[in-house]
Design a protein around this motif. Structure first.
Motif, PDB file in Angstrom:
ATOM      1  N   LEU A  99      31.752 -39.592 -17.910  1.00  0.00           N
ATOM      2  CA  LEU A  99      32.483 -38.703 -18.503  1.00  0.00           C
ATOM      3  C   LEU A  99      34.055 -38.860 -17.641  1.00  0.00           C
ATOM      4  O   LEU A  99      33.947 -39.308 -16.472  1.00  0.00           O
ATOM      5  CB  LEU A  99      32.109 -37.250 -17.762  1.00  0.00           C
ATOM      6  N   LYS A 100      35.050 -38.510 -17.982  1.00  0.00           N
ATOM      7  CA  LYS A 100      36.406 -38.477 -17.288  1.00  0.00           C
ATOM      8  C   LYS A 100      36.325 -37.388 -16.346  1.00  0.00           C
ATOM      9  O   LYS A 100      36.226 -36.348 -16.618  1.00  0.00           O
ATOM     10  CB  LYS A 100      37.516 -38.283 -18.167  1.00  0.00           C
ATOM     11  N   CYS A 101      36.292 -37.720 -14.969  1.00  0.00           N
ATOM     12  CA  CYS A 101      36.306 -36.645 -13.879  1.00  0.00           C
ATOM     13  C   CYS A 101      37.222 -36.992 -12.954  1.00  0.00           C
ATOM     14  O   CYS A 101      37.537 -37.931 -12.494  1.00  0.00           O
ATOM     15  CB  CYS A 101      34.901 -36.756 -13.167  1.00  0.00           C
TER      16      CYS A 101
ATOM     17  N   ASP B 104      41.764 -31.937 -29.076  1.00  0.00           N
ATOM     18  CA  ASP B 104      40.793 -32.119 -28.261  1.00  0.00           C
ATOM     19  C   ASP B 104      39.514 -33.035 -28.642  1.00  0.00           C
ATOM     20  O   ASP B 104      38.861 -33.882 -28.067  1.00  0.00           O
ATOM     21  CB  ASP B 104      40.176 -31.202 -27.564  1.00  0.00           C
TER      22      ASP B 104
ATOM     23  N   ARG C  42      30.772 -32.571 -23.960  1.00  0.00           N
ATOM     24  CA  ARG C  42      31.660 -33.657 -23.109  1.00  0.00           C
ATOM     25  C   ARG C  42      32.922 -33.267 -22.871  1.00  0.00           C
ATOM     26  O   ARG C  42      33.341 -33.240 -21.979  1.00  0.00           O
ATOM     27  CB  ARG C  42      31.721 -35.030 -23.839  1.00  0.00           C
ATOM     28  N   LYS C  43      33.580 -32.781 -23.891  1.00  0.00           N
ATOM     29  CA  LYS C  43      35.004 -31.951 -23.704  1.00  0.00           C
ATOM     30  C   LYS C  43      34.722 -30.772 -22.968  1.00  0.00           C
ATOM     31  O   LYS C  43      35.698 -30.676 -22.061  1.00  0.00           O
ATOM     32  CB  LYS C  43      35.459 -31.526 -25.197  1.00  0.00           C
TER      33      LYS C  43
ATOM     34  N   GLU D 177      34.466 -32.366 -19.039  1.00  0.00           N
ATOM     35  CA  GLU D 177      35.712 -33.014 -18.841  1.00  0.00           C
ATOM     36  C   GLU D 177      36.716 -32.156 -18.515  1.00  0.00           C
ATOM     37  O   GLU D 177      37.455 -32.151 -17.717  1.00  0.00           O
ATOM     38  CB  GLU D 177      36.122 -34.003 -19.844  1.00  0.00           C
ATOM     39  N   GLN D 178      37.068 -30.966 -19.283  1.00  0.00           N
ATOM     40  CA  GLN D 178      37.979 -29.820 -18.743  1.00  0.00           C
ATOM     41  C   GLN D 178      37.450 -29.147 -17.495  1.00  0.00           C
ATOM     42  O   GLN D 178      38.369 -28.895 -16.672  1.00  0.00           O
ATOM     43  CB  GLN D 178      38.031 -28.812 -19.992  1.00  0.00           C
TER      44      GLN D 178
ATOM     45  N   ASN E 291      38.380 -31.490 -14.467  1.00  0.00           N
ATOM     46  CA  ASN E 291      39.533 -32.142 -14.360  1.00  0.00           C
ATOM     47  C   ASN E 291      40.503 -30.958 -13.890  1.00  0.00           C
ATOM     48  O   ASN E 291      40.878 -30.123 -14.681  1.00  0.00           O
ATOM     49  CB  ASN E 291      39.968 -32.869 -15.369  1.00  0.00           C
TER      50      ASN E 291
END
Length: 562
Positions: free
Chosen positions: A361-363, A452, A554-555, A558-559, A562
């Motif tokens: 995941l983007k973190c 998104d 996942r979205k 990720e929110q 971040n």
């Protein structure tokens, strides 16, 4: 205005009136304490349902029996209910500690108890929506049962047709039957139901269980038998509501126990003073999104992550699910199995214990380390129960004489919904929730937006969503009206407005949580009730639901990270 337009509008208004009548009648019968479904008291419900002709119940208004609707209903009611003349709705009144064995319907988690040959008790712990749901299904069953009796009683004395005599003999013998005997029985049953041999053969196995392969014949026989008994011998079926249920309903008893239990676990694990992100979702997608990449390394190296999620979701791959679950429990997940009666399990994730370098995941790892948020995932609520559970969860926790306010930073709701434009598996992002039958509306700033989730090969729709009183009461006329009216409705579901009502009152009215709480809502389409053959009664999503579920999950994560 053209006549056609006038007629269309009137049919939608008629349907809307029928739903309102059903709800007023159900509340009246509940307050009264009992009713006879095929007597005068049940007549309003039957007439309203026949006028409404909901999509889920297909050919309910025709003379022929409705097969897909029957399967849908039998999956949500307790096994053996067709044999019971007395159906008693109760609250949680201690049957779990008795010799009675709980019967749990395959598609609805609720405890039911067969008291004797004639009586079934159904435990209600999820509030009014559950009562409405059960009464609607029962009304459908009673209408179908009387179609059978009308076709098999041939004179005033109650003489029955040859088809019925043959079916009765076979069912009551209760011996193992051959394929030839089964086909003979199906032939007689087809005549009784006004259906073809192939239509019945097509659904026959869907009703079967390992213990009772001929269950379809049993259901038809017992529905017919009780209806004949009513007509010939005046042995009326009765639905009653226990005094305790009538006293407790609407008092958040189960929701309060559930919420206090969760807050106590957060307190004991020193998590109560940390930022909390609540997610209403299933019990697998958040856990899999966080831990599958590390727990199933070999699989992840060979496949795209969404193919991995699909593999985990297949019923035969138990070992994959166990591996992910084990990893999660070792890395900071606390699983809270429900004991309150809400039937809502919870997972608590302590992000301090998660190694984010092992996720895909983007973190913002620095931000996560600094804030150490807690993710609280609650299983799906049912209708009005969403208000009860969220309202109780967002209240402060009492420690001794102190009130501890929860630091709820965000609430994310992910679920299944019916879509009005698009197909199964598409995604809906609501901008407001509107209560069906009223103009009550809950607009909000949704942190999720179309962009998104776009560019994933799945269509995404944005607009208002209707929170309906029951999915089993919607018909094409009402849905078309929602779709073409200026409300800009993209879909329908049962919990959104209830959740938003609880969040708004907790943050803006009662000050239980901050006014800057972020909300996210996203749904994936389980059916398109405007398309015949795409309603909920046409079967589940299969693997179609996997990709949208995980895109949304996942979205959301990720929110948060971040």
């Amino acid at each position: 205005m053209s006549n056609n337009k006038l007629h269309e509008r009137t049919r939608a208004q008629e349907s809307s009136g029928a739903i309102e009548r059903m709800y007023i009648t159900m509340r009246h019968l509940f307050n009264r304490g009992f009713y006879k479904p095929m007597g005068v008291s049940g007549e309003t419900l039957r007439e309203a349902l026949l006028l409404l002709r909901p999509e889920i119940y297909g050919s309910i208004a025709d003379e022929k029996a409705e097969l897909e609707g029957l399967l849908y209903v039998m999956d949500r009611l307790p096994y053996g209910i067709e044999e019971c003349r007395f159906i008693n709705l109760t609250s949680d009144e201690g049957y779990i500690n008795s010799h009675f064995k709980p019967i749990i319907p395959p598609k609805r988690r609720r405890n039911c108890y067969r008291i004797d040959d004639e009586q079934m008790n159904i435990e209600i712990t999820r509030g009014r929506s559950e009562i409405y749901d059960i009464l609607t299904h029962l009304t459908f069953l009673f209408i179908e049962s009387h179609k059978i009796s009308k076709r098999v009683i041939v004179d005033e004395e109650g003489t029955t047709s040859r088809d019925w005599v043959k079916l009765e003999k076979l069912v009551l013998e209760s011996k193992k039957i051959t394929q030839q005997e089964r086909e003979v029985a199906i032939t007689h049953t087809a005549n009784i139901l006004g259906r073809t041999f192939s239509e019945i053969t097509g659904v026959y196995n869907s009703f079967s269980t390992p213990e009772r392969p001929e269950r379809f014949l049993h259901i038809v026989y017992w529905l017919g038998k009780l209806a004949i008994d009513e007509q010939v011998n005046n042995h009326k079926r009765t639905v009653s509501f226990s005094p305790m249920l009538r006293e407790r309903l609407g008092h958040h008893i189960h929701g309060e126990i559930w919420a206090n239990n969760i807050k106590e676990i957060l307190y004991k694990n020193n998590l109560l003073d940390r930022p909390i992100h609540v997610i209403s979702a299933n019990m697998h997608s958040v856990m899999n999104a966080l831990f599958a990449p590390n727990a199933l390394k070999t699989l992840v190296n060979k496949k795209d992550i969404f193919e991995v999620y699909e593999a985990i979701s297949q019923s035969e791959n138990t070992a994959f699910r166990q591996k992910v679950n084990k990893e999660a429990l070792q890395k900071g997940m606390i699983f809270v199995e429900d004991t309150s009666g809400t039937n809502i399990d919870v997972q608590i994730f302590d992000t301090k214990k998660i190694d984010f370098s092992k996720t895909d995941l983007k973190c913002d790892v620095e931000k996560i380390n600094e804030e150490a948020p807690v993710i609280l995932v609650m299983d799906y609520a049912f209708g009005e129960q969403a208000y009860e559970t969220m309202d109780e969860l967002l209240k402060p926790y009492i420690v001794g004489e102190n009130k501890v306010h929860l630091k709820v930073d965000s609430v994310s709701i992910m679920g299944k919904a019916g879509i009005l434009e698009g197909v199964k598996g598409d995604i809906m992002i609501p901008s407001a929730h509107i209560f069906e039958g009223t103009a009550d509306n809950y607009p909000f700033k949704n942190e999720l937006c179309k962009s998104d989730l776009d560019d994933n090969g799945i269509d995404v729709f944005e607009g208002a969503m209707i929170t309906v009183l029951g999915t089993s009461l919607q018909n094409k006329d009402i849905l078309k009206f929602f779709y073409t009216s200026t409300w800009n409705v993209i879909g329908l579901e049962m919990e959104g407005a209830h959740y938003q009502k609880a969040i708004q009152s907790a943050s803006k009215v009662r000050g239980n949580i901050g006014t800057d709480v972020k909300v996210r809502y996203a749904y994936y389409a389980s059916d398109n009730p405007l398309e015949t053959g795409s309603t909920l009664a046409s079967g589940g999503l299969g693997t179609t639901g996997v990709k949208p579920t995980y895109l949304i999950t996942r979205k959301i994560l990720e929110q948060i990270f971040n």
